[in-house]
Write an enzyme that holds these catalytic residues in place. Structure first.
Site, PDB file in Angstrom:
ATOM      1  N   THR A 136       0.821  -1.217   0.000  1.00  0.00           N
ATOM      2  CA  THR A 136       0.000   0.000   0.000  1.00  0.00           C
ATOM      3  C   THR A 136       0.855   1.267   0.000  1.00  0.00           C
ATOM      4  O   THR A 136       0.318   2.369  -0.011  1.00  0.00           O
ATOM      5  CB  THR A 136      -0.902   0.022   1.248  1.00  0.00           C
ATOM      6  OG1 THR A 136      -0.052  -0.147   2.398  1.00  0.00           O
ATOM      7  CG2 THR A 136      -1.926  -1.093   1.213  1.00  0.00           C
ATOM      8  N   GLY A 137       2.172   1.108   0.056  1.00  0.00           N
ATOM      9  CA  GLY A 137       3.058   2.277   0.149  1.00  0.00           C
ATOM     10  C   GLY A 137       3.397   2.854  -1.213  1.00  0.00           C
ATOM     11  O   GLY A 137       3.001   2.321  -2.258  1.00  0.00           O
TER      12      GLY A 137
ATOM     13  N   ARG B   7      21.789  -3.218   3.572  1.00  0.00           N
ATOM     14  CA  ARG B   7      22.667  -2.710   2.507  1.00  0.00           C
ATOM     15  C   ARG B   7      24.151  -2.818   2.811  1.00  0.00           C
ATOM     16  O   ARG B   7      24.966  -2.955   1.908  1.00  0.00           O
ATOM     17  CB  ARG B   7      22.343  -1.230   2.237  1.00  0.00           C
ATOM     18  CG  ARG B   7      21.021  -1.016   1.563  1.00  0.00           C
ATOM     19  CD  ARG B   7      20.773   0.468   1.354  1.00  0.00           C
ATOM     20  NE  ARG B   7      19.383   0.704   1.007  1.00  0.00           N
ATOM     21  CZ  ARG B   7      18.749   1.850   1.219  1.00  0.00           C
ATOM     22  NH1 ARG B   7      19.389   2.884   1.762  1.00  0.00           N
ATOM     23  NH2 ARG B   7      17.496   1.992   0.869  1.00  0.00           N
TER      24      ARG B   7
ATOM     25  N   CYS C 153      17.570   5.757  -2.855  1.00  0.00           N
ATOM     26  CA  CYS C 153      17.138   6.332  -4.137  1.00  0.00           C
ATOM     27  C   CYS C 153      18.176   7.294  -4.732  1.00  0.00           C
ATOM     28  O   CYS C 153      18.422   7.287  -5.937  1.00  0.00           O
ATOM     29  CB  CYS C 153      15.793   7.024  -3.972  1.00  0.00           C
ATOM     30  SG  CYS C 153      15.538   7.777  -2.373  1.00  0.00           S
TER      31      CYS C 153
ATOM     32  N   SER D 291       8.229  12.292  -1.782  1.00  0.00           N
ATOM     33  CA  SER D 291       7.802  10.884  -1.895  1.00  0.00           C
ATOM     34  C   SER D 291       8.883   9.941  -1.387  1.00  0.00           C
ATOM     35  O   SER D 291       8.586   8.808  -1.013  1.00  0.00           O
ATOM     36  CB  SER D 291       7.440  10.535  -3.334  1.00  0.00           C
ATOM     37  OG  SER D 291       8.547  10.768  -4.180  1.00  0.00           O
ATOM     38  N   GLY D 292      10.125  10.407  -1.363  1.00  0.00           N
ATOM     39  CA  GLY D 292      11.213   9.595  -0.814  1.00  0.00           C
ATOM     40  C   GLY D 292      11.036   9.324   0.666  1.00  0.00           C
ATOM     41  O   GLY D 292      11.680   8.432   1.226  1.00  0.00           O
TER      42      GLY D 292
ATOM     43  N   LYS E  55      24.978   7.496   3.609  1.00  0.00           N
ATOM     44  CA  LYS E  55      24.562   6.390   2.735  1.00  0.00           C
ATOM     45  C   LYS E  55      25.084   6.593   1.310  1.00  0.00           C
ATOM     46  O   LYS E  55      25.523   5.653   0.660  1.00  0.00           O
ATOM     47  CB  LYS E  55      23.023   6.325   2.651  1.00  0.00           C
ATOM     48  CG  LYS E  55      22.332   5.757   3.866  1.00  0.00           C
ATOM     49  CD  LYS E  55      20.811   5.835   3.620  1.00  0.00           C
ATOM     50  CE  LYS E  55      20.013   5.785   4.879  1.00  0.00           C
ATOM     51  NZ  LYS E  55      18.612   6.224   4.668  1.00  0.00           N
TER      52      LYS E  55
ATOM     53  N   ARG F 164      15.822  18.123   1.366  1.00  0.00           N
ATOM     54  CA  ARG F 164      14.430  17.805   0.990  1.00  0.00           C
ATOM     55  C   ARG F 164      13.809  19.058   0.383  1.00  0.00           C
ATOM     56  O   ARG F 164      13.943  20.158   0.948  1.00  0.00           O
ATOM     57  CB  ARG F 164      13.654  17.388   2.236  1.00  0.00           C
ATOM     58  CG  ARG F 164      12.308  16.800   1.940  1.00  0.00           C
ATOM     59  CD  ARG F 164      12.356  15.422   1.321  1.00  0.00           C
ATOM     60  NE  ARG F 164      12.767  14.382   2.255  1.00  0.00           N
ATOM     61  CZ  ARG F 164      13.072  13.139   1.889  1.00  0.00           C
ATOM     62  NH1 ARG F 164      13.037  12.790   0.616  1.00  0.00           N
ATOM     63  NH2 ARG F 164      13.444  12.249   2.778  1.00  0.00           N
TER      64      ARG F 164
ATOM     65  N   HIS G  93      13.905  12.951  -7.798  1.00  0.00           N
ATOM     66  CA  HIS G  93      15.077  13.484  -7.088  1.00  0.00           C
ATOM     67  C   HIS G  93      16.040  14.108  -8.108  1.00  0.00           C
ATOM     68  O   HIS G  93      16.263  13.547  -9.188  1.00  0.00           O
ATOM     69  CB  HIS G  93      15.829  12.361  -6.374  1.00  0.00           C
ATOM     70  CG  HIS G  93      15.162  11.840  -5.132  1.00  0.00           C
ATOM     71  ND1 HIS G  93      13.948  12.280  -4.671  1.00  0.00           N
ATOM     72  CD2 HIS G  93      15.588  10.899  -4.243  1.00  0.00           C
ATOM     73  CE1 HIS G  93      13.641  11.635  -3.556  1.00  0.00           C
ATOM     74  NE2 HIS G  93      14.615  10.794  -3.272  1.00  0.00           N
TER      75      HIS G  93
ATOM     76  N   ASN H  12      12.385   8.876  -8.264  1.00  0.00           N
ATOM     77  CA  ASN H  12      12.913   8.134  -7.111  1.00  0.00           C
ATOM     78  C   ASN H  12      12.095   6.892  -6.771  1.00  0.00           C
ATOM     79  O   ASN H  12      12.598   5.958  -6.175  1.00  0.00           O
ATOM     80  CB  ASN H  12      12.994   9.041  -5.881  1.00  0.00           C
ATOM     81  CG  ASN H  12      11.683   9.732  -5.576  1.00  0.00           C
ATOM     82  OD1 ASN H  12      11.227  10.562  -6.349  1.00  0.00           O
ATOM     83  ND2 ASN H  12      11.066   9.395  -4.461  1.00  0.00           N
TER      84      ASN H  12
END
Ligand SMILES: NC(=O)c1ccc[n+]([C@@H]2O[C@H](COP(=O)([O-])OP(=O)(O)OC[C@H]3O[C@@H](n4cnc5c(N)ncnc54)[C@H](OP(=O)(O)O)[C@@H]3O)[C@@H](O)[C@H]2O)c1
Length: 344
Positions: free
Chosen positions: A11-12, A99, A130, A160-161, A214, A235, A242, A315
């Site tokens: 649902t994401g 990761r 992303c 949205s990220g 990251k 942001r 992005h 992204n």
């Protein structure tokens, strides 16, 4: 051959995009299952022209599932990925949980597809952040020719990220401001509407944020541990897409013209670089697209062998869902995955 695929986090933002991409690319799926939390009982999601009823993760048996596209955040992945992997489904995880694990390959198929073989150790494969995914797609072909020493990058990352709640917050704040009401801040640390916030993920001891760390750690793992990366992650009030202002220092000379030619031939890259009004890509134009776009390629004379460029991608696609599906396709194309259930 076809494969049973489960999408956790259905649902994401990323999960919904996964169904789109599986359907769009004609992924060889015998069955696709939508899974989320108890909150989503009764919810339906679209997969091509079909509607799937969302099931609850904790009640689902993965015994006959071949591939699990996991996109429900780190804590869910930490608990569930090993359990699902132990049931014999390959987990392709979008969170940052796995990761940096030496026994989990971190894959961008255009860059390091060969590393996918290492998945057998834990039956888990990690999808990068992303911002990293789109950047390494653009960097790899340049690195192959002129060897990148250092990257200085500033990101302009869409809301949205940060998930669907973050998109709702930008929308609600924007509407509130237009209605002369006080905008409410919940997900972000400061107002995001008509503003920019130089803070993504938590602060680390050295003053960098985890998102900035990251970009460095993942570029080293995917592309080359010798590349130094320094990032500022910001942001911005953009819903999807992005952007990155990337400054590169190479060991060998490389001109802007050469870089443009190399990138024009590179997998996953589209160059839009006319030195005129509008001759570049903005995030709005990259929405729904698979490519990593590169614009504004120019020589940076302030350092030896320097180049600067502008890099934009959707992204939710290359930064997440598309890359995850491409990893699954890589496993299939390389015959690393046999479906549990033989076709009748
Ligand atoms: N958005 C991006 O650009 C991007 C890029 C790369 C990686 N990622 C990563 O991908 C993951 C998902 O991101 P997103 O943007 O799609 O987030 P999102 O829009 O907030 O969606 C989160 C999803 O996880 C599900 N979920 C939460 N807790 C759960 C639980 N206990 N059991 C089962 N499902 C649960 C939610 O289901 P309910 O609706 O039932 O709560 C929802 O489907 C995150 O790890 C994120 O860091 C995102």
């Amino acid at each position: 051959m076809s494969y049973k695929v489960a999408v956790v986090g259905a649902t994401g933002n990323v999960g919904r995009e996964m169904f789109e991409i599986l359907a769009e690319r004609g992924f060889p799926a015998s069955e696709v299952v939508a899974l989320a939390s108890r909150r989503s009982i009764g919810t339906e999601v679209s997969y091509g022209n079909r509607t799937l009823k969302v099931k609850v993760l904790e009640h689902f048996d993965f015994a006959d599932t071949d591939i699990c596209l996991m996109s429900a955040g780190s804590s869910v992945s930490k608990e569930w990925s090993p359990k699902i992997a132990a049931q014999g489904a390959v987990v392709i995880d979008n969170s940052s949980c796995w990761r940096y694990d030496a026994d989990v390959p971190l894959i961008v198929p255009e860059v390091n597809a060969d590393a996918v073989d290492g998945f057998k150790k834990k039956n888990i494969i990690a999808n990068p952040n992303c911002s990293t995914a789109q950047m390494v797609v653009a960097l790899k072909p340049l690195h192959d020719v002129a060897t990148i020493k250092r990257v200085v990058v500033a990101t302009y990352q869409s809301v949205s990220g940060a998930g669907k709640d973050a998109m709702d917050e930008l929308f609600a704040q924007t509407r509130a401001i237009f209605s002369a009401e006080a905008p409410e801040t919940q997900k972000f640390t400061k107002r995001i509407a008509f503003n920019v916030i130089p803070h993504i993920d938590v602060f680390m001891d050295d003053g960098f944020t985890k998102e900035e760390w990251k970009l460095s750690a993942e570029t080293k793992k995917i592309l080359d541990p010798k590349i130094e990366v320094v990032a500022t992650c910001v942001r911005v009030p953009v819903f999807i897409g992005h952007s990155e202002a990337v400054h590169l220092e190479f060991e060998k000379p490389i001109s802007a013209d050469q870089a443009r030619e190399i990138l024009r031939e590179a997998p996953g890259v589209l160059v839009v670089d006319k030195r005129e009004n509008g001759g570049y890509i903005t995030p709005y134009e990259a929405v729904g697209e698979d490519a990593t776009y590169v614009s504004r390629i120019r020589e940076d004379k302030t350092v030896p062998n320097g180049l600067a460029l502008w890099c934009v991608s959707d992204n939710l696609r290359k930064g997440a869902a598309l890359n995850a599906v491409q990893i699954a396709e890589t496993l299939i194309n390389r015959k690393l995955l046999t479906p549990k259930q033989k076709a009748a």
